[in-house]
Enzyme design. Structure first.
Site, PDB file in Angstrom:
ATOM      1  N   HIS A 142      -7.049  -2.302   5.408  1.00 25.12           N
ATOM      2  CA  HIS A 142      -6.384  -1.492   5.999  1.00 25.12           C
ATOM      3  C   HIS A 142      -6.940   0.007   5.977  1.00 25.12           C
ATOM      4  O   HIS A 142      -7.943  -0.051   5.624  1.00 25.12           O
ATOM      5  CB  HIS A 142      -5.463  -1.372   5.868  1.00 25.12           C
ATOM      6  CG  HIS A 142      -3.794  -0.429   6.267  1.00 25.12           C
ATOM      7  ND1 HIS A 142      -4.312  -0.432   8.057  1.00 25.12           N
ATOM      8  CD2 HIS A 142      -3.112   0.887   6.099  1.00 25.12           C
ATOM      9  CE1 HIS A 142      -2.611   0.345   8.189  1.00 25.12           C
ATOM     10  NE2 HIS A 142      -2.141   0.984   6.822  1.00 25.12           N
ATOM     11  N   HIS A 144       1.509   3.490   1.260  1.00 29.53           N
ATOM     12  CA  HIS A 144       1.881   4.304   2.831  1.00 29.53           C
ATOM     13  C   HIS A 144       3.695   4.613   2.785  1.00 29.53           C
ATOM     14  O   HIS A 144       4.500   3.776   2.283  1.00 29.53           O
ATOM     15  CB  HIS A 144       1.636   3.540   4.084  1.00 29.53           C
ATOM     16  CG  HIS A 144      -0.009   4.460   4.338  1.00 29.53           C
ATOM     17  ND1 HIS A 144      -0.970   3.662   5.060  1.00 29.53           N
ATOM     18  CD2 HIS A 144      -0.789   5.235   4.618  1.00 29.53           C
ATOM     19  CE1 HIS A 144      -1.902   3.518   5.515  1.00 29.53           C
ATOM     20  NE2 HIS A 144      -1.977   5.084   5.127  1.00 29.53           N
ATOM     21  N   ASP A 173       6.254   4.234   4.583  1.00 32.26           N
ATOM     22  CA  ASP A 173       6.718   3.424   6.008  1.00 32.26           C
ATOM     23  C   ASP A 173       7.173   1.912   4.874  1.00 32.26           C
ATOM     24  O   ASP A 173       7.955   0.951   5.351  1.00 32.26           O
ATOM     25  CB  ASP A 173       7.061   3.613   6.836  1.00 32.26           C
ATOM     26  CG  ASP A 173       4.926   2.946   7.030  1.00 32.26           C
ATOM     27  OD1 ASP A 173       4.366   3.134   6.317  1.00 32.26           O
ATOM     28  OD2 ASP A 173       5.047   2.163   8.275  1.00 32.26           O
ATOM     29  N   HIS A 174       6.238   2.293   3.789  1.00 32.75           N
ATOM     30  CA  HIS A 174       6.160   0.630   2.700  1.00 32.75           C
ATOM     31  C   HIS A 174       6.744   2.034   1.554  1.00 32.75           C
ATOM     32  O   HIS A 174       7.025  -0.096   0.539  1.00 32.75           O
ATOM     33  CB  HIS A 174       4.527   0.564   3.070  1.00 32.75           C
ATOM     34  CG  HIS A 174       4.200  -0.389   3.983  1.00 32.75           C
ATOM     35  ND1 HIS A 174       3.968  -1.286   3.842  1.00 32.75           N
ATOM     36  CD2 HIS A 174       4.047  -0.038   5.723  1.00 32.75           C
ATOM     37  CE1 HIS A 174       3.764  -1.974   5.478  1.00 32.75           C
ATOM     38  NE2 HIS A 174       3.918  -0.910   6.744  1.00 32.75           N
ATOM     39  N   HIS A 185       6.211  -5.542  12.424  1.00 28.14           N
ATOM     40  CA  HIS A 185       5.445  -4.183  12.086  1.00 28.14           C
ATOM     41  C   HIS A 185       5.179  -3.451  13.532  1.00 28.14           C
ATOM     42  O   HIS A 185       4.367  -3.093  13.302  1.00 28.14           O
ATOM     43  CB  HIS A 185       4.119  -3.941  11.265  1.00 28.14           C
ATOM     44  CG  HIS A 185       4.313  -2.855  10.579  1.00 28.14           C
ATOM     45  ND1 HIS A 185       2.837  -1.921  11.037  1.00 28.14           N
ATOM     46  CD2 HIS A 185       4.030  -1.990   8.922  1.00 28.14           C
ATOM     47  CE1 HIS A 185       2.481  -1.333  10.541  1.00 28.14           C
ATOM     48  NE2 HIS A 185       3.791  -0.705   9.841  1.00 28.14           N
ATOM     49  N   ASP A 201      -0.083  -3.567   5.796  1.00 30.64           N
ATOM     50  CA  ASP A 201      -0.914  -3.767   6.978  1.00 30.64           C
ATOM     51  C   ASP A 201      -2.514  -3.907   6.837  1.00 30.64           C
ATOM     52  O   ASP A 201      -3.051  -3.683   5.937  1.00 30.64           O
ATOM     53  CB  ASP A 201      -0.628  -2.287   7.273  1.00 30.64           C
ATOM     54  CG  ASP A 201       0.949  -1.605   7.907  1.00 30.64           C
ATOM     55  OD1 ASP A 201       1.508  -2.672   7.843  1.00 30.64           O
ATOM     56  OD2 ASP A 201       0.896  -0.448   7.588  1.00 30.64           O
ATOM     57  N   HIS A 230       1.338  -1.321  -0.240  1.00 33.64           N
ATOM     58  CA  HIS A 230      -0.085   0.126  -0.362  1.00 33.64           C
ATOM     59  C   HIS A 230       0.576   1.120   0.048  1.00 33.64           C
ATOM     60  O   HIS A 230       2.085   1.287   0.194  1.00 33.64           O
ATOM     61  CB  HIS A 230      -0.991   0.353   1.137  1.00 33.64           C
ATOM     62  CG  HIS A 230      -0.212  -0.144   2.048  1.00 33.64           C
ATOM     63  ND1 HIS A 230       0.355  -1.057   2.812  1.00 33.64           N
ATOM     64  CD2 HIS A 230      -0.066   1.164   3.823  1.00 33.64           C
ATOM     65  CE1 HIS A 230       1.153  -0.977   3.930  1.00 33.64           C
ATOM     66  NE2 HIS A 230       0.020   0.989   4.258  1.00 33.64           N
TER      67      HIS A 230
END
Lengths: 305, 305
Positions: free
Chosen positions: B142, B64, B66-67, B269, B211, B62
């Site tokens: 998510h 975001h 941090d990914h 995570h 997530d 996804h």
């Protein structure tokens, strides 16, 4: 009062396990100036114990990935940590669309004001100042629009030596005159400002010059700074490559330092070709003895004098 | 033949000095699938000795930060290293504009084809396959459109035990029948495929679920995988927080693992609240004994059987 450089990354385009891309934080009297923000900068900052929230300014030299790909994560982290104070970003005009993109796609959590100051000058200009400190930006000579930075303390005001006030029976008006650096002329005597005034400290200064090929004005622009960080992507043997890519060699960096009469020269932004850059030092010092190799996580202090 | 997971990052939104953001590389028989690409992934890859050029596929769960904030640097590095082979990127539709932005501003050095496969499915679908391996994507639960992945070996073909060919005097046509798993019926006897055929190996499988909050279909979709990575952002005490943020707790991850009957559960995570997540393990194992805590730079091998 700190004037302390934290070197977070010294790689050029290709990071290695030992060297992260360009990023630095200069602590000037507790106020933090970040200069460039390569990938992983926020992780390096954590390791160095630098507070994300205390960064007041981010100066970006140019919009190449190895100098800015850490800013997305850093801004996101600042947002998640609940930062509320304004952040100034000084960067080439071309950073505008990058910031807009970031804010549109990832900016949901950013509740603080980002004050983007686009850089366009053709010679050194003060772009920020507070009571004690000035930030100047000036153009460098790279493949894309690139800017160097000088961060320096302002000249502190003149103070009168306490014992002189009584000794000469100075009036308030005379004190004002002396503090302006002018002499007091009495009927029978002259009181020289230079003899009974002093400054609390000698202003300190730092210049950041990366990425750049040499160009005539640079030495003049950074004249006399205490510490100059200058890229030395290549050793002398690759001067052709340096020319083609608008980078500098060791000797070129050292010549600028020598001509500018800087206190110390610190180099970095090393090509990943060289597992060890120890031999860069000999080349540098053959031209400018006060040369040093920057390494990731180095801390360089300029003590107050 | 490898089936080996390299865990490069196990942090959630805020990286720490010990934990980088989400990124993994699964080596399936020498072909590399990257899953998520948080900031610093390329530096972790270097440390783990993973070749940038051997990555064939990047799966992004996804959009975001941090990914995905590591993908800009990774793609740039691939370009500078002269990559020429196609790279497949499987990601939510919303990655399209991110990729376009990257290519417009930083894509000059990218000379290889990036084949972006936008994900939109509502249940598991095969999105890539080669002779031996399949990649499936499926929706997670998510705050933004998020997808999980299964990477699995295909069932290898049936082989006839060599000695059986002579023993039964098998014809080519009979061999074909047996290899299809069908029995050979002769006038006076039946030769059972199951008795004289075998498979070279048992196919191995890996599922990535991060997530996500729990949802009813998930256990069924990942049923029986050898190894499942599932986020466990929070311990049980923060189940409210998990619900609000569409994340999972330890116990929720373990329940999915138990219901799905996976071989091993690996969690990561982690919320940066907890300097040590050792106590997560007790919570996990109270529900699913074959639970393990992922750490950065962990290597988890699934041996061929």
């Amino acid at each position: 009062m700190n004037f302390t450089l934290n070197v977070l990354g010294t790689a050029s385009a290709l990071p290695t396990t030992e060297r992260y891309p360009s990023a630095q934080v200069l602590d000037v009297r507790g106020r933090l100036f970040m200069i460039d923000c390569g990938e992983g900068a926020q992780i390096r900052m954590r390791k160095a114990g630098i507070s994300f929230l205390k960064i007041e300014h981010i100066c970006l030299s140019h919009i190449h990935g190895d100098h800015i790909f850490g800013i997305f994560g850093l801004l996101s982290t600042m947002g998640m940590l609940g930062r509320s104070s304004q952040l100034n970003i000084f960067a080439p005009v071309s950073f505008g669309p990058v910031l807009d993109f970031f804010m549109a796609h990832f900016g949901e959590g950013i509740k603080f004001v980002i004050n983007f100051v686009p850089l366009e000058m053709s010679e050194p200009e003060i772009v920020y100042e507070n009571r004690t400190t000035e930030l100047l930006a000036f153009p460098l000579n790279h493949r894309v629009k690139t800017f160097g930075f000088i961060i320096r303390e302002k000249m502190p005001p003149l103070n009168i030596r306490k014992e002189a006030i009584q000794e000469y029976g100075l009036s308030l008006s005379e004190i004002g005159t002396l503090k302006r650096g002018e002499d007091v002329v009495r009927e029978d005597s002259v009181i020289a400002s230079s003899e009974i005034t002093y400054r609390k400290y000698v202003p300190r200064s730092y210049a950041y010059c990366s990425d750049t090929a040499p160009f005539p004005e640079l030495a003049q622009w950074v004249k006399g700074v205490d510490l100059m960080y200058h890229e030395a992507t290549f050793p002398e043997e690759l001067s052709d490559m340096a020319e083609k890519t608008f980078h500098s060699t060791t000797v070129q960096a050292a010549r600028i330092a020598s001509e500018a009469g800087v206190g110390r020269l610190l180099v970095g932004h090393y090509s990943s070709r060289y597992p060890s850059v120890d031999f860069f030092l000999e080349e540098l010092r053959s031209v400018f003895p006060e040369s040093y190799l920057a390494g990731d996580m180095d801390v360089v202090d300029i003590p107050q004098m």
